[in-house]
Design a protein around this motif. Structure first.
Motif, PDB file in Angstrom:
ATOM      1  N   CYS A 132      -2.011  -4.300 -48.287  1.00 13.42           N
ATOM      2  CA  CYS A 132      -1.170  -4.544 -47.102  1.00 13.42           C
ATOM      3  C   CYS A 132      -0.865  -3.216 -46.416  1.00 13.42           C
ATOM      4  N   PHE A 133      -0.809  -3.270 -45.091  1.00 13.90           N
ATOM      5  CA  PHE A 133      -0.554  -2.044 -44.334  1.00 13.90           C
ATOM      6  C   PHE A 133       0.479  -2.327 -43.247  1.00 13.90           C
ATOM      7  N   GLY A 134       0.008  -2.733 -42.061  1.00 11.95           N
ATOM      8  CA  GLY A 134       0.945  -3.070 -40.990  1.00 11.95           C
ATOM      9  C   GLY A 134       1.596  -4.418 -41.225  1.00 11.95           C
ATOM     10  N   VAL A 135       2.838  -4.570 -40.747  1.00  2.00           N
ATOM     11  CA  VAL A 135       3.536  -5.838 -40.899  1.00  2.00           C
ATOM     12  C   VAL A 135       4.464  -6.042 -39.708  1.00  2.00           C
ATOM     13  N   SER A 136       4.523  -7.286 -39.215  1.00  4.35           N
ATOM     14  CA  SER A 136       5.402  -7.606 -38.091  1.00  4.35           C
ATOM     15  C   SER A 136       5.751  -9.083 -38.150  1.00  4.35           C
ATOM     16  N   SER A 137       6.898  -9.436 -37.550  1.00  2.04           N
ATOM     17  CA  SER A 137       7.348 -10.825 -37.570  1.00  2.04           C
ATOM     18  C   SER A 137       8.099 -11.145 -36.292  1.00  2.04           C
ATOM     19  N   ASP A 138       8.006 -12.405 -35.859  1.00  5.29           N
ATOM     20  CA  ASP A 138       8.808 -12.870 -34.733  1.00  5.29           C
ATOM     21  C   ASP A 138       9.855 -13.878 -35.182  1.00  5.29           C
ATOM     22  N   GLY A 139      10.095 -13.957 -36.496  1.00 10.86           N
ATOM     23  CA  GLY A 139      11.055 -14.902 -37.045  1.00 10.86           C
ATOM     24  C   GLY A 139      10.426 -16.216 -37.458  1.00 10.86           C
ATOM     25  N   GLU A 140       9.243 -16.506 -36.912  1.00 13.54           N
ATOM     26  CA  GLU A 140       8.531 -17.734 -37.262  1.00 13.54           C
ATOM     27  C   GLU A 140       7.370 -17.451 -38.212  1.00 13.54           C
ATOM     28  N   VAL A 141       6.615 -16.408 -37.922  1.00 16.79           N
ATOM     29  CA  VAL A 141       5.468 -16.049 -38.759  1.00 16.79           C
ATOM     30  C   VAL A 141       5.561 -14.584 -39.142  1.00 16.79           C
ATOM     31  N   LEU A 142       4.864 -14.238 -40.217  1.00 17.19           N
ATOM     32  CA  LEU A 142       4.760 -12.850 -40.674  1.00 17.19           C
ATOM     33  C   LEU A 142       3.284 -12.474 -40.635  1.00 17.19           C
ATOM     34  N   VAL A 143       2.959 -11.380 -39.949  1.00 19.98           N
ATOM     35  CA  VAL A 143       1.571 -10.939 -39.797  1.00 19.98           C
ATOM     36  C   VAL A 143       1.388  -9.641 -40.581  1.00 19.98           C
ATOM     37  N   ILE A 144       0.357  -9.613 -41.460  1.00 21.01           N
ATOM     38  CA  ILE A 144       0.083  -8.440 -42.284  1.00 21.01           C
ATOM     39  C   ILE A 144      -1.365  -8.024 -42.056  1.00 21.01           C
ATOM     40  N   SER A 145      -1.603  -6.706 -41.864  1.00 19.38           N
ATOM     41  CA  SER A 145      -2.965  -6.235 -41.595  1.00 19.38           C
ATOM     42  C   SER A 145      -3.351  -5.120 -42.549  1.00 19.38           C
ATOM     43  N   HIS A 146      -4.678  -4.885 -42.632  1.00 13.76           N
ATOM     44  CA  HIS A 146      -5.192  -3.696 -43.283  1.00 13.76           C
ATOM     45  C   HIS A 146      -6.524  -3.347 -42.643  1.00 13.76           C
ATOM     46  N   ALA A 147      -6.621  -2.135 -42.071  1.00 14.13           N
ATOM     47  CA  ALA A 147      -7.802  -1.746 -41.300  1.00 14.13           C
ATOM     48  C   ALA A 147      -9.047  -1.654 -42.182  1.00 14.13           C
ATOM     49  N   LYS A 148      -8.890  -1.167 -43.406  1.00  8.15           N
ATOM     50  CA  LYS A 148     -10.045  -0.978 -44.276  1.00  8.15           C
ATOM     51  C   LYS A 148     -10.755  -2.299 -44.542  1.00  8.15           C
ATOM     52  N   ASP A 149      -9.992  -3.356 -44.810  1.00 12.66           N
ATOM     53  CA  ASP A 149     -10.581  -4.668 -45.085  1.00 12.66           C
ATOM     54  C   ASP A 149     -10.892  -5.452 -43.811  1.00 12.66           C
ATOM     55  N   ARG A 150     -10.477  -4.893 -42.641  1.00 12.61           N
ATOM     56  CA  ARG A 150     -10.723  -5.539 -41.344  1.00 12.61           C
ATOM     57  C   ARG A 150     -10.249  -6.992 -41.365  1.00 12.61           C
ATOM     58  N   LYS A 151      -9.032  -7.188 -41.900  1.00 13.18           N
ATOM     59  CA  LYS A 151      -8.460  -8.528 -41.984  1.00 13.18           C
ATOM     60  C   LYS A 151      -7.003  -8.514 -41.542  1.00 13.18           C
ATOM     61  N   MET A 152      -6.564  -9.701 -41.171  1.00 16.18           N
ATOM     62  CA  MET A 152      -5.163  -9.885 -40.816  1.00 16.18           C
ATOM     63  C   MET A 152      -4.739 -11.254 -41.328  1.00 16.18           C
ATOM     64  N   ILE A 153      -3.629 -11.298 -42.034  1.00 12.78           N
ATOM     65  CA  ILE A 153      -3.135 -12.559 -42.597  1.00 12.78           C
ATOM     66  C   ILE A 153      -1.855 -12.957 -41.875  1.00 12.78           C
ATOM     67  N   ILE A 154      -1.766 -14.244 -41.526  1.00  8.29           N
ATOM     68  CA  ILE A 154      -0.578 -14.790 -40.857  1.00  8.29           C
ATOM     69  C   ILE A 154       0.073 -15.785 -41.801  1.00  8.29           C
ATOM     70  N   LEU A 155       1.338 -15.532 -42.148  1.00  8.93           N
ATOM     71  CA  LEU A 155       2.098 -16.400 -43.054  1.00  8.93           C
ATOM     72  C   LEU A 155       3.184 -17.124 -42.266  1.00  8.93           C
ATOM     73  N   ASN A 156       3.328 -18.428 -42.526  1.00  6.78           N
ATOM     74  CA  ASN A 156       4.391 -19.219 -41.898  1.00  6.78           C
ATOM     75  C   ASN A 156       5.517 -19.458 -42.891  1.00  6.78           C
ATOM     76  N   HIS A 157       6.748 -19.579 -42.362  1.00  6.58           N
ATOM     77  CA  HIS A 157       7.915 -19.914 -43.193  1.00  6.58           C
ATOM     78  C   HIS A 157       8.071 -18.943 -44.355  1.00  6.58           C
ATOM     79  N   VAL A 158       8.033 -17.647 -44.060  1.00  4.40           N
ATOM     80  CA  VAL A 158       8.043 -16.636 -45.117  1.00  4.40           C
ATOM     81  C   VAL A 158       9.373 -16.559 -45.861  1.00  4.40           C
ATOM     82  N   ASN A 159      10.402 -17.175 -45.325  1.00  3.01           N
ATOM     83  CA  ASN A 159      11.696 -17.091 -45.992  1.00  3.01           C
ATOM     84  C   ASN A 159      11.919 -18.236 -46.972  1.00  3.01           C
ATOM     85  N   TYR A 160      10.935 -19.132 -47.061  1.00  2.20           N
ATOM     86  CA  TYR A 160      11.072 -20.263 -47.954  1.00  2.20           C
ATOM     87  C   TYR A 160      10.316 -20.019 -49.250  1.00  2.20           C
TER      88      TYR A 160
END
Length: 569
Positions: A412-440
């Protein structure tokens, strides 16, 4: 050209007094020139008004001109993106990339018959009436509180007559108690002064004796004397340590505290009285002005030229800390109802909290791994990523504890949220994961992976993902579905790291490689340097913006370690 009462003809050279003004030509005309103007084929259809009527126009209208201020040519176009009237040279100069250009004549067409005119006229009428009603209401309130004041003074005077004797008694008791306690405190301090003075004199004597020993004593005497001096110094040092660690030197405040409770006026008086101001709902309602307003004639767009950060505070880093700040977050402390700053420190593997004035508040959490990025999720919960670690931690700031770990298939590298989803990135793996309902709980959390997106740091704003690529010196914008929208790169951005987006969609970049803070337009077409080395920006990596307050925090290398500046934008 004009005075406060007389306008001179713009056409003739005889400095004749003007009698009319042409709204099209924007010229003042004397009697002869006005006749010629009316007969001319090119101007006979122009509208004119008398100079007396012109003088009655508001000043901002009289200063309005159809000529471009930069090129002295007629404004023929309107750019809705910049909210700007422009001439043909302006287009070539500043508006080549603007797509929202249209003829100015289209904007002015039928403006006098626009639905906005009767609406605004009615709004002004309603405003005038509403302010009169408010002023009348406030006038009545002044009369009422004047009467209440007179009644209060009368009541106080009547009470005073019956309380004089009682207050004299209370005053004497309080003065006697004050005198007694003051005497005791003074005696204790004087006794302490006497003891310390004796010890100070003893130290002076030791200093004299030491000086004599240095000059006249033999080696054997000096050897014996040093042991004795060392013992004496040790005793005095120990006394000073005990004095410093004890409470004998504590500040003592002697003050009179008046209780606030009022039990009985004549029996248990603790104060003369209190002034109570009670708020009650007003008994009239202001009119709603312009709720059904027609569409504005000119849309207002925030301009990049208006973005000029002003320094509010500098982070006050405690001397015992040498920080390495990879990321920061402006965080609302709901307990104290104020905005604070959360900073990650890789040197100490910790999260720290500072006030918005830059003063250290507390250590929130110490981690086993080096923290790298953080973002606010919801309430008092923030998400934190770590170098080389395949998980995200959710931290409860107010309780100083980890709520849960979220394991992920890649680092995991970069991380950001708008309160609904959590977005996590890593440039080396050239991927980005979007998680919903991260507080549950994990069972309620859905996951989506976006492939082939090379982003280090990122920021999520209104369904778009903005990210930086440090190696390629590029800034990207994607839809949250992964569809690319634009890529920005130029010579002024080197090794971009932190990224933040303000409430108007402007993108702020921490350009680490050349000590700059850049701002990009929402469409990624234009850029501007807003902070540089002249503003003490060195090696910036972390940046965060709060849209509600306009507060911006930027990390910078200062005096051997990282610190941060707090700006207003």
């Amino acid at each position: 050209m004009t005075s406060t009462s007389i306008y001179i003809c713009s056409i003739c050279t005889d400095e004749e007094h003007a009698i009319t003004w042409c709204t099209k030509c924007e010229d003042f005309l004397c009697t002869d020139c006005a006749k010629h103007h009316q007969r001319s084929k090119t101007s006979k259809d122009h509208n004119t008004i008398s100079t007396r009527d012109y003088r009655n126009l508001p000043n901002f209208m009289r200063q309005t001109s159809n000529l471009c201020k930069d090129h002295d040519k007629k404004n023929e176009f309107y750019c809705s993106f910049h909210s700007y009237h422009c001439c043909i040279e302006c287009i070539a100069d500043k508006h080549q990339q603007c797509k929202d250009l249209k003829p100015l004549a289209d904007s002015l067409k039928d403006v006098k018959s626009s639905a906005n005119i009767p609406l605004l006229k009615n709004n002004l009428k309603d405003l005038n009436e509403s302010y009169k009603e408010v002023l009348h209401y406030l006038g009545e309130r002044i009369k009422t509180i004047n009467n209440q004041k007179d009644e209060g003074i009368k009541s106080v005077r009547q009470m005073r007559q019956s309380l004089d004797v009682h207050f004299d008694k209370l005053e004497k008791q309080l003065n006697d108690d004050l005198e007694s306690k003051h005497s005791k405190l003074k005696s204790d301090i004087e006794e302490l002064v006497r003891k310390i003075d004796n010890r100070a004199k003893r130290v002076d004597e030791l200093r004299v004796a030491f000086s004599t020993m240095e000059q006249y004593a033999s080696e054997q005497q000096i050897y014996t004397g040093l042991i004795e001096f060392e013992n004496n110094i040790s005793q005095e040092s120990k006394y000073l340590e005990e004095l410093d660690s004890g409470n004998q030197l504590d500040n003592i405040t002697l003050e009179i505290i008046i209780p606030s409770a009022l039990q009985s006026i004549l029996q248990e008086v603790t104060s003369f009285g209190n002034i109570a101001i009670t708020l009650a709902p007003k008994n009239f309602k202001c009119k709603n002005i312009g709720k059904n307003q027609a569409q504005q004639l000119v849309s207002k767009v925030h301009e990049m030229e208006h973005i000029k950060p002003s320094l509010m505070n500098t982070l006050s880093v405690p001397i015992r800390f040498t920080l390495n700040i990879p990321d920061c977050q402006i965080y609302f402390d709901s307990t104290n109802e104020k905005y604070t700053l959360l900073l990650l420190d890789q040197n100490g593997k910790r999260m720290m909290q500072f006030s918005s004035e830059g003063v250290f508040i507390k250590h929130v959490m110490t981690f086993t791994d080096e923290p790298h990025n953080l973002c606010h999720v919801t309430g008092d919960i923030v998400a934190v990523t770590f170098r080389g670690v395949k998980k995200v931690k959710l931290v409860e700031v107010e309780k100083n504890k980890i709520k849960k770990d979220i394991p992920l298939p890649h680092q995991c590298f970069g991380v950001s949220s708008d309160g609904e989803v959590l977005v996590i990135s890593h440039a080396k793996d050239r991927k980005m994961i979007i998680l919903n309902h991260v507080n549950y709980e994990d069972k309620d959390m859905s996951k989506q992976t976006l492939e082939d997106i090379c982003v280090d740091r990122l920021s999520l704003f209104k369904g778009k993902i903005y990210g930086t690529n440090r190696i390629e010196n590029e800034v990207y914008c994607f839809r949250i579905t992964g569809e690319p929208l634009w890529t920005f790169t130029n010579k002024y951005i080197r090794q971009p790291e932190g990224i933040a987006v303000d409430r108007n969609g402007f993108v702020f970049i921490a350009s680490n490689g050349n000590n700059r803070i850049m701002v990009l337009s929402p469409d990624g077409k234009t850029s501007k340097t807003i902070l540089s080395e002249n503003d003490r920006i060195r090696g910036p990596g972390a940046i965060n913006i709060n849209g509600e307050t306009g507060m911006m925090i930027v990390s910078s290398y200062i005096d051997g370690g990282d610190s941060a500046f707090i700006f207003k934008i």
